[in-house]
Design an enzyme around this catalytic site. Structure first.
Site: not given
Length: 223
Positions: A25, A94-95, A103
């Site tokens: 994503t 991440k994020g 994820e």
């Protein structure tokens, strides 16, 4: 020159016929999915995929990339995703796109995690980018307070005047840590807080980092 696109298209070369593929994503994963769509259309690439967000799933469907329910696909051969930071040990934050939980679930069930970044994301020590922590709405103020007491300096991620909500119906607190000296210990400590679903530290999960440099060269970092 779009460095994210350059690196993403290189990463997609790792995908071969018959593979089960996790779709990441975010802005970098977008280009990987676009390239996969081209390969499916032009080369007849035979793959099965799952997506880490509704946005990636919608994009894949529009491009004719075969999507399979999680209950039917089993373990993945490869997942291609982006990252907000990568350190020298290939640990990640991440994020930034709000899909960290999905994820991480997909990454954990992949034989290989390929991360695509431009050179600005490669740093010595994690922490300059705010660390996302996904929190359940129930008593979220208490969970937020626990993060604050830990010295995480949290701030709710907002969507206009409302708290940002993930695809899982949870909130995100972005923690301004500055420097993370022990990512593994922090990951465990955060996830021990009741109300924390998970956090954006991906420790010892990435196998390959594809880095696009400003001069157009591609660097491959491996575990």
């Amino acid at each position: 020159m779009d460095l994210k696109r350059l690196a993403a298209e290189r990463a997609v070369e790792y995908v071969k016929d018959g593979m089960k593929v996790g779709l990441g994503t975010g802005s970098t994963a977008y280009w990987a999915i676009q390239r996969l769509g081209e390969r499916v259309k032009n080369e007849g690439l035979q793959i099965e995929t799952v997506a880490t967000s509704q946005a990636s799933e919608d994009q894949a469907r529009e491009l004719g990339i075969p999507l399979v329910p999680f209950s039917e696909i089993g373990r993945l051969d490869i997942t291609i995703d982006g990252a907000d930071e990568v350190d020298g040990r290939l640990n990640l934050i991440k994020g930034g796109g709000g899909a960290l939980l999905r994820e991480k679930i997909v990454a954990m069930n992949s034989r290989r995690l390929v991360i695509v970044v431009d050179e600005s994301k490669v740093i010595h020590t994690l922490g300059k980018f705010p660390l996302p922590v996904e929190i359940v709405p129930f008593a979220c103020e208490w969970t937020y307070h626990a993060l604050d007491q830990m010295g995480c300096h949290p701030a709710w991620r907002m969507n206009g005047s409302e708290k940002y909500m993930t695809d899982n119906g949870n909130y995100i607190a972005d923690c301004k840590l500055g420097r993370i000296s022990d990512a593994e210990a922090l990951n465990q400590k955060l996830n021990m807080i009741p109300g924390v679903v998970d956090n954006g530290l991906f420790v010892d999960m990435a196998d390959t980092i594809v880095v696009a440099h400003a001069d157009g060269t591609i660097e491959i970092k491996r575990k």
